[in-house]
Enzyme design. Structure first.
Site, PDB file in Angstrom:
ATOM      1  CG  ASP A  73      -2.040  -6.651  -4.744  1.00  0.00           C
ATOM      2  OD1 ASP A  73      -0.631  -5.977  -5.158  1.00  0.00           O
ATOM      3  OD2 ASP A  73      -1.254  -7.932  -4.975  1.00  0.00           O
TER       4      ASP A  73
ATOM      5  CG  ASP B 214       5.955  -2.115  -7.958  1.00  0.00           C
ATOM      6  OD1 ASP B 214       6.891  -2.027  -8.442  1.00  0.00           O
ATOM      7  OD2 ASP B 214       5.838  -1.725  -6.664  1.00  0.00           O
TER       8      ASP B 214
ATOM      9  CE  LYS C 245       7.644  -4.720  -9.824  1.00  0.00           C
ATOM     10  NZ  LYS C 245       7.934  -5.417  -8.342  1.00  0.00           N
TER      11      LYS C 245
ATOM     12  CD1 TRP D 266       4.790   2.860  -4.361  1.00  0.00           C
ATOM     13  CD2 TRP D 266       4.691   2.672  -6.610  1.00  0.00           C
ATOM     14  NE1 TRP D 266       6.300   2.565  -4.629  1.00  0.00           N
ATOM     15  CE2 TRP D 266       6.313   2.443  -6.513  1.00  0.00           C
ATOM     16  CE3 TRP D 266       3.737   2.736  -7.603  1.00  0.00           C
ATOM     17  CZ2 TRP D 266       6.717   1.860  -7.285  1.00  0.00           C
ATOM     18  CZ3 TRP D 266       4.921   2.356  -9.139  1.00  0.00           C
ATOM     19  CH2 TRP D 266       6.246   2.279  -8.688  1.00  0.00           C
TER      20      TRP D 266
ATOM     21  CG  ASP E 238      -4.815 -12.658 -10.954  1.00  0.00           C
ATOM     22  OD1 ASP E 238      -4.639 -11.937 -11.690  1.00  0.00           O
ATOM     23  OD2 ASP E 238      -5.301 -13.735 -10.626  1.00  0.00           O
TER      24      ASP E 238
ATOM     25  N   GLY F 135       0.735  -1.073  -0.228  1.00  0.00           N
ATOM     26  CA  GLY F 135       0.190  -0.354  -0.211  1.00  0.00           C
ATOM     27  C   GLY F 135       0.684   1.040  -0.091  1.00  0.00           C
TER      28      GLY F 135
END
Length: 212
Positions: A82, A123, A163, A64, A98, A62
């Site tokens: 997430d 990320d 990322k 970010w 998901d 959490g």
């Protein structure tokens, strides 16, 4: 009888506990050391402004979302998503699920309610096996899904920070970003561990959704 930790896991634990960013995040009240990666990029590239709408894919634990909420303020919107649960964060709407599943994407779109997004953060990474030939395709699949979401829901002029790991599919993905954004830059924040293969790509200035 409990099994002893391996030498490598013991080394990792010591490194983690001694890590300057881990210690600093605890001292400053952030969820994890990852906040300093986003903060450095934000300070360099000016990602956030008050009142923005931000979507954070791969949000757990959490930090970010926490930082983004701090930057966009009470009139901004931050939606974190997430597979893993996260403890509630003031002002952040969190979806546990998901991202590969249509129902989870539908829930995210329902929360947005037609609102276009100013910044998408990703990320995300799959559970890593350590086998590059397995991990890289899984990572790229998640990033393809993220880019599909971006193409349909990011405001013209908006930004996408993600990322990524260099390997199969990287060059094609980079070219796709260049086609859809006015500028794509590579960032390796100081808080990224030196041995980590991760880098961040910041795609700035979304050109807008292509006409069907």
């Amino acid at each position: 009888m409990a099994k002893k930790r391996s030498a490598s896991s013991t080394r990792w634990l010591k490194e983690h506990m001694d890590d300057e960013y881990v210690l600093r995040s605890k001292r400053e009240g952030w969820r994890s050391r990852a906040i300093y990666k986003l903060q450095e990029i934000d300070e360099k590239d000016r990602l956030f402004r008050p009142g923005m709408t931000v979507v954070d894919l791969g949000a757990a634990p959490g930090s970010w979302s926490q930082y983004a909420m701090h930057r966009v303020g009470d009139h901004g919107v931050v939606i974190g998503l997430d597979l893993l649960p996260i403890d509630a964060l003031a002002g952040v709407h969190f979806i546990q699920g998901d991202f590969r599943e249509d129902e989870v994407l539908d829930e995210l779109l329902e929360v947005l309610d037609g609102r276009l997004v100013d910044v998408v953060l990703s990320d995300m990474a799959p559970n890593m096996s350590g086998i590059k030939g397995v991990d890289q395709p899984k990572t790229m699949y998640l990033l393809e899904l993220a880019l599909d979401f971006v193409k349909g829901n990011l405001k013209p002029g908006g930004d996408f920070l993600l990322k990524i790991f260099q390997g199969e599919g990287f060059q094609e993905y980079y070219k796709d970003l260049q086609k859809n954004f006015t500028k794509v830059v590579t960032r390796k924040p100081k808080a990224s561990r030196a041995r980590s293969a991760e880098i961040y790509l910041l795609a700035k200035g979304f050109k807008g959704r292509a006409e069907d």
